[in-house]
Scaffold this motif. Structure first.
Motif: not given
Length: 226
Positions: A89-116
């Motif tokens: 509902e929110l996305y259709a109304a333009g009330k929220i932004a979305l960034e889609i990230v493949p699941q493995g990439t999401l996990a690795e982006r988070l792991r990278a942040a924790g690992a410096g």
């Protein structure tokens, strides 16, 4: 004496500012820190960027936070899933932004942040719309996309057990995104089903060392007992 346990939800959620990037553990409802999400709602913080595997279900928890207009952007892998009515509902109304990230990439982006690690190359999403506008490079005959680490201001995670030093264990698939998110934020808040005395947790079972955890709230799921 180090004691990271806090007695109340209000104390656990103190100091979360408007505009913060919030990492929320879980895979659907599994391993999701529901009590902490409710505390985030009660805190009143808004203009949030939320990082989560899913975009909430029904109208409770994360979905409720979005419905209240407190989330300006969500970064996730599965924005649409069974019951994700609020996000749609929110996305259709333009009330929220979305960034889609493949699941493995999401996990690795988070792991990278924790690992410096500031950034890394991955073949995932090369040649797709998800790679548009991103740096690419050919390495050893294969094409890669540059992805940046994804740090958070606050991580909300659910553990199975914790001690007062903040050492955490996870139960089965409840592990999911929780360990990598716990390392990737400036402030990590954990809700736990069980509180154990120091020395009760076997070192090889600890999924997140207390070094990464700032606050621990005892919040057992009713079905699992105390």
């Amino acid at each position: 004496m180090i004691d990271k346990t806090v007695p109340t939800l209000t104390e656990a959620m103190a100091g979360i500012a408007d505009g913060a990037t919030i990492l929320i553990g879980g895979f659907g409802s599994v391993g999701q820190p529901d009590t902490l999400i409710e505390g985030l709602i009660e805190s009143g913080a808004g203009d949030l960027v939320v990082v989560s595997n899913n975009a909430g279900t029904g109208r409770a928890g994360l979905a409720r936070l979005m419905e209240l207009g407190r989330v300006r952007k969500i970064i996730c892998t599965y924005p649409r899933s069974a019951g994700s009515v609020v996000f749609e509902e929110l996305y259709a109304a333009g009330k929220i932004a979305l960034e889609i990230v493949p699941q493995g990439t999401l996990a690795e982006r988070l792991r990278a942040a924790g690992a410096g690690i500031p950034a890394f190359f991955t073949p995932t999403a090369y040649g797709t719309r998800l790679a548009e506008g991103k740096e690419t490079r050919r390495i050893d005959g294969r094409d890669y996309v540059l992805e940046y680490a994804l740090p958070g201001d606050v991580a909300l995670v659910e553990a199975w057990e914790a001690d007062r030093w903040g050492n955490l264990t996870y139960r089965a698939s409840g592990r999911n995104f929780n360990p990598v998110m716990a390392t990737a934020a400036k402030l990590t808040i954990a809700q736990t089903n069980h509180i154990r005395d120091l020395g009760e947790l076997a070192p090889d079972m600890i999924g997140t060392p207390g070094l990464y955890v700032d606050r621990v709230l005892h919040a057992p799921r009713e079905a699992e007992g105390v």
